[in-house]
Each structure stands twice: as structure tokens, then as C-alpha cells.
Design an enzyme around this catalytic site. Structure first.
Site, PDB file in Angstrom:
ATOM      1  N   CYS A 150       0.812  -1.229   0.000  1.00 38.58           N
ATOM      2  CA  CYS A 150       0.000   0.000   0.000  1.00 38.58           C
ATOM      3  C   CYS A 150       0.842   1.274   0.000  1.00 38.58           C
ATOM      4  O   CYS A 150       0.332   2.354  -0.294  1.00 38.58           O
ATOM      5  CB  CYS A 150      -0.946   0.003   1.193  1.00 38.58           C
ATOM      6  N   ASN A 191     -10.172   0.157   0.543  1.00 38.31           N
ATOM      7  CA  ASN A 191      -8.715   0.247   0.497  1.00 38.31           C
ATOM      8  C   ASN A 191      -8.245  -0.283  -0.868  1.00 38.31           C
ATOM      9  O   ASN A 191      -8.337  -1.483  -1.130  1.00 38.31           O
ATOM     10  CB  ASN A 191      -8.139  -0.593   1.651  1.00 38.31           C
ATOM     11  N   HIS A 227      -3.124   7.205   2.933  1.00 41.51           N
ATOM     12  CA  HIS A 227      -3.606   5.933   2.390  1.00 41.51           C
ATOM     13  C   HIS A 227      -4.972   5.645   2.997  1.00 41.51           C
ATOM     14  O   HIS A 227      -5.167   5.737   4.211  1.00 41.51           O
ATOM     15  CB  HIS A 227      -2.597   4.836   2.740  1.00 41.51           C
TER      16      HIS A 227
HETATM   17  N1  COA Z   1     -18.337  -8.192  10.041  1.00 37.89           N
HETATM   18  C1  COA Z   1     -18.795  -8.432  11.280  1.00 37.89           C
HETATM   19  N2  COA Z   1     -17.976  -8.748  12.317  1.00 37.89           N
HETATM   20  C2  COA Z   1     -16.664  -8.814  12.056  1.00 37.89           C
HETATM   21  C3  COA Z   1     -16.134  -8.567  10.786  1.00 37.89           C
HETATM   22  C4  COA Z   1     -17.035  -8.260   9.762  1.00 37.89           C
HETATM   23  N3  COA Z   1     -16.610  -7.999   8.507  1.00 37.89           N
HETATM   24  N4  COA Z   1     -14.788  -8.709  10.842  1.00 37.89           N
HETATM   25  C5  COA Z   1     -14.495  -9.017  12.119  1.00 37.89           C
HETATM   26  N5  COA Z   1     -15.632  -9.087  12.854  1.00 37.89           N
HETATM   27  C6  COA Z   1     -15.786  -9.386  14.261  1.00 37.89           C
HETATM   28  C7  COA Z   1     -14.609 -10.167  14.817  1.00 37.89           C
HETATM   29  O1  COA Z   1     -14.754 -11.535  14.589  1.00 37.89           O
HETATM   30  C8  COA Z   1     -14.726  -9.825  16.286  1.00 37.89           C
HETATM   31  O2  COA Z   1     -15.709 -10.612  16.877  1.00 37.89           O
HETATM   32  P1  COA Z   1     -15.495 -11.197  18.360  1.00 37.89           P
HETATM   33  O3  COA Z   1     -15.404  -9.971  19.224  1.00 37.89           O
HETATM   34  O4  COA Z   1     -16.726 -12.008  18.564  1.00 37.89           O
HETATM   35  O5  COA Z   1     -14.237 -11.996  18.325  1.00 37.89           O
HETATM   36  C9  COA Z   1     -15.248  -8.378  16.284  1.00 37.89           C
HETATM   37  O6  COA Z   1     -15.814  -8.176  14.975  1.00 37.89           O
HETATM   38  C10 COA Z   1     -14.175  -7.358  16.505  1.00 37.89           C
HETATM   39  O7  COA Z   1     -13.111  -7.661  15.650  1.00 37.89           O
HETATM   40  P2  COA Z   1     -11.770  -6.865  15.727  1.00 37.89           P
HETATM   41  O8  COA Z   1     -10.754  -7.534  14.885  1.00 37.89           O
HETATM   42  O9  COA Z   1     -11.452  -6.575  17.163  1.00 37.89           O
HETATM   43  O10 COA Z   1     -12.218  -5.494  15.051  1.00 37.89           O
HETATM   44  P3  COA Z   1     -11.395  -4.188  14.931  1.00 37.89           P
HETATM   45  O11 COA Z   1     -12.120  -3.125  15.630  1.00 37.89           O
HETATM   46  O12 COA Z   1      -9.932  -4.394  15.260  1.00 37.89           O
HETATM   47  O13 COA Z   1     -11.469  -3.905  13.374  1.00 37.89           O
HETATM   48  C11 COA Z   1     -10.246  -4.102  11.337  1.00 37.89           C
HETATM   49  C12 COA Z   1     -10.946  -4.841  12.462  1.00 37.89           C
HETATM   50  C13 COA Z   1      -9.669  -5.106  10.375  1.00 37.89           C
HETATM   51  C14 COA Z   1     -11.280  -3.234  10.616  1.00 37.89           C
HETATM   52  C15 COA Z   1      -9.150  -3.186  11.929  1.00 37.89           C
HETATM   53  O14 COA Z   1      -8.333  -3.940  12.799  1.00 37.89           O
HETATM   54  C16 COA Z   1      -8.271  -2.582  10.856  1.00 37.89           C
HETATM   55  O15 COA Z   1      -8.712  -1.764  10.081  1.00 37.89           O
HETATM   56  N6  COA Z   1      -6.978  -2.946  10.830  1.00 37.89           N
HETATM   57  C17 COA Z   1      -6.071  -2.436   9.830  1.00 37.89           C
HETATM   58  C18 COA Z   1      -6.259  -3.211   8.566  1.00 37.89           C
HETATM   59  C19 COA Z   1      -5.636  -2.561   7.389  1.00 37.89           C
HETATM   60  O16 COA Z   1      -5.662  -1.368   7.241  1.00 37.89           O
HETATM   61  N7  COA Z   1      -5.082  -3.364   6.509  1.00 37.89           N
HETATM   62  C20 COA Z   1      -4.527  -2.928   5.279  1.00 37.89           C
HETATM   63  C21 COA Z   1      -3.162  -2.408   5.468  1.00 37.89           C
HETATM   64  S1  COA Z   1      -2.618  -1.551   4.063  1.00 37.89           S
END
Ligand code: COA
Length: 330
Positions: free
Chosen positions: A117, A287, A257
Site C-alpha cells: 500500500c 482500500n 492511504h
Molecule cells: N463483520 C462483522 N464482524 C466482524 C467482521 C465483519 N466484517 N470482521 C471481524 N468481525 C468481528 C470479529 O470476529 C470480532 O468478533 P469477536 O469480538 O466475537 O471476536 C469483532 O468483529 C471485533 O473484531 P476486531 O478484529 O477486534 O475489530 P477491529 O475493531 O480491530 O477492526 C479491522 C478490524 C480489520 C477493521 C481493523 O483492525 C483494521 O482496520 N486494521 C487495519 C487493517 C488494514 O488497514 N489493513 C490494510 C493495510 S494496508
């Protein structure tokens, strides 16, 4: 490193996104997710999906063509083409060679750059440095991505985040304004496992087993990436500004980004920037990895968000891990 006196400037941009829109409601029908979860946790409302005939070079070609049309630069004037992508048409030849042929950039030297990215800002800096140290006059950089083919559509942790698209930037010698005045880049391979596509390369060549185990799709430790993104974008922006005796107060527009609205809000808070000074379009495209900054830059220009003399800062993070910031005086 100071890098403030050069005459290379941005002369044009262009972008292309596929026509097909996939909304959060469409995703609700294929994975266990909801529009509400995606919107509140990421800010994304919809993303674009390439059609089956489109390859990464096709998206790149359409974005590159728009940039050429916007600048009235004939294709043969481009001396250098760098394409940043995580998913090229082939392992080789490079997607930039394929795109060169489609665009008729007959005089361009071409190569692809892999920095996930962060790829478009890495490419912009590499192109600018190459122009400075050669008799090349004009360079095009393109970020082009088809994420819809590297996400597992059964993995709700990742498939809701990404989208397809391409964005192009043309830079040229002997320009007034729109110049890179500073930069800051970093990489940390100790974080390589946080975000990767495990199979299909030399480490884990394609086999029936890798296919059965879905090792050709993106694997991500979302929470760790989230923390890294917040910290490194802020640090990188501050360091790049500091190199040219500027501070966060001097930023007129930050073009980050486009990964997650919560990351962008946290970055805005740490930099004490009002949210209006941050370019945000992730609700429409998700993204798009290396394409996200060139697309956001093009939209910022066409929406009249950038004025002559403004300090515009581009910043990105991605797999590798990689990160960086570029300061431009418009
Ligand atoms: N829909 C519904 N629930 C979802 C889900 C979805 N698409 N994806 C995850 N969940 C659930 C998880 O299973 C978890 O459930 P649990 O509490 O029962 O275990 C809950 O939602 C919380 O998940 P969590 O991983 O703690 O969410 P988060 O607040 O950390 O958000 C991301 C997840 C991926 C959105 C966030 O971590 C993020 O944006 N990270 C950076 C990713 C990124 O930018 N990547 C590209 C890099 S260039």
C-alpha cells in the site's frame, strides 16, 4: 535528508475505477457481516470490482490515459513508467511493460515496484530521484490493484476492506510549484508476517495443497496492522515536515492511504488536524492499496481542495512493513 531544491513537479493525475459497485449490503449476502459493522469499524460503504476480462494493466492503462489526457502530454514523451502493485498481470513480464505497450509509451523505461500500500509514494519518490539524476524529463507512476482476486470472499476479516482501482501521476522537469520538498520512508521486515499472501511465490509455490488451504489469499493480523499504521503515518509525517522546518500546523491537506476511517481520525487527532484537512474517499472505494493515494490526489485536485502554494502531505503504510510520507509545496 533534505531534498528541497529541484525543479521536478507534478503536472497531472488521472484515475480509473471499475464500473461494478459492491455495497456493504451486497457483502451481507455472501459473508457473515453487516453494513453497520463495516461502516462503523472502517468507514467503507462500497468498493469497485474489476470485471473478469480486466487485468491490473487494463486498470493502469485507463488511469494512465486519463493522466495523459489531463496534461496533453503525448505518450512518447514519457521517459519512465513505474507501476506499484501487489498483484501484477504475471510474475513476469512486468505489468509496467504491458501497460507501456497499451499506452504507446514507446520511449519509456519500465519496471514494477513492490511496496504494497506504500507503493505509489515509494514510486513517486523513486521516479523523482531518477529524473533528478538522468536526462529523463517526464515520468509516470501508477498504482494499480485488483484486490478482489486476492481476498478470500469467505473471510469477513479481510474481504470487506479492499477494492479495485488505479491512479496515475505524471511528473516533469522544469516546473514551477507542485514539487516534492521533503520525504521520509521506512521499512521493517520483522513485521512481514502481519500482512501477506503466503503462497504463489518461491517460498510456497502453487500446489494443490496451497490451493486447498487458501494460501493464495491475503492473511492479516488486523489489530497489529492498525496500531502500526497509526504510529508510523504520524511519525513519518512529522519527520518529513521537520526536515524542511515545517510543522503539522503548516499542513493544508493531508492525503493518507485510505484504509480505515478510524485510523485516519486517530492520525488527525495526533497531528491536531481538523478532519477537513484530511482527504477522505474510502467510503466509495475501500482500500485500493497502491492506487489509493493517486486516486485521492486526483479527486482532491478536481474537488478544488488544493491551492497554489499549499503544503500537501501524502502518507501511507502497508505490507512489508513499509511506510512513508512525502511533502509537496503545491
Ligand atoms: N463483520 C462483522 N464482524 C466482524 C467482521 C465483519 N466484517 N470482521 C471481524 N468481525 C468481528 C470479529 O470476529 C470480532 O468478533 P469477536 O469480538 O466475537 O471476536 C469483532 O468483529 C471485533 O473484531 P476486531 O478484529 O477486534 O475489530 P477491529 O475493531 O480491530 O477492526 C479491522 C478490524 C480489520 C477493521 C481493523 O483492525 C483494521 O482496520 N486494521 C487495519 C487493517 C488494514 O488497514 N489493513 C490494510 C493495510 S494496508
Amino acid at each position: 535528508m533534505k531534498n528541497s531544491h529541484n525543479e521536478i513537479g507534478i503536472v497531472g493525475t488521472g484515475f480509473y475505477v471499475p464500473e461494478k459497485i459492491m455495497t456493504n449490503y451486497d457483502l451481507e449476502k455472501i459473508v457473515d457481516t453487516t453494513d453497520e459493522w463495516i461502516r462503523t469499524r472502517t468507514g467503507i460503504e462500497e468498493r469497485r470490482i474489476a470485471n473478469v476480462e480486466e487485468a491490473t494493466s487494463d486498470l493502469a492503462t485507463k488511469a494512465g490515459l486519463k493522466a495523459l489526457q489531463n496534461t496533453n502530454i503525448p505518450p512518447e514523451e514519457i521517459d519512465l513508467l513505474i507501476i506499484a502493485t501487489h498483484f501484477p498481470d504475471y510474475h513476469f513480464p512486468s505489468t509496467s511493460c504491458i501497460t507501456q505497450n497499451k499506452l504507446g509509451l514507446t520511449n519509456a523505461v519500465c519496471f514494477d515496484l513492490s511496496a504494497a500500500c506504500s507503493g505509489s509514494i515509494y514510486s513517486l519518490f523513486v521516479a523523482e530521484s531518477m529524473l533528478k539524476n538522468s536526462n529523463y524529463n517526464t515520468a509516470m507512476i501508477i498504482g494499480s490493484e485488483i484486490f478482489s482476486r486476492t481476498v478470500d470472499w469467505e473471510d469477513r476479516d479481510t474481504c470487506v476492506l479492499f477494492g479495485d482501482g488505479a491512479g496515475a501521476i505524471i511528473i516533469k522537469k522544469d516546473q514551477i510549484g507542485k514539487k516534492i520538498i521533503s520525504f521520509n520512508f521506512g521499512s521493517d521486515g520483522s513485521g512481514a508476517d502481519l500482512l501477506k499472501i503466503p503462497a504463489g511465490g518461491s517460498k510456497l509455490p502453487t500446489s494443490i495443497k496451497t490451493l486447498e488451504q487458501k494460501q493464495h489469499f491475503i492473511k492479516m493480523e488486523g489489530k497489529k496492522v492498525y496500531k502500526f499504521a497509526k504510529k508510523m503515518m504520524v511519525d513519518s509525517v512529522i519527520q518529513a515536515l521537520d526536515e524542511v522546518d515545517l510543522t503539522r500546523k503548516d499542513i493544508d491537506l493531508l492525503i493518507p492511504h485510505q484504509a480505515n476511517i478510524r485510523i485516519l481520525k486517530a492520525v488527525a487527532k495526533k497531528l491536531h488536524l481538523p478532519i477537513e484537512k484530511i482527504m477522505i474517499n474510502l467510503e466509495k472505494y475501500g482500500n485500493t492499496s497502491a492506487a489509493s493515494i493517486p486516486i485521492a490526489l486526483d479527486e482532491a485536485i478536481s474537488q478544488g481542495k488544493i491551492n497554489k502554494g499549499d503544503i500537501v502531505v501524502l502518507t501511507a503504510f502497508g505490507a512489508g512493513l513499509t511506510w512513508g510520507a512525502i511533502v509537496i509545496r503545491w
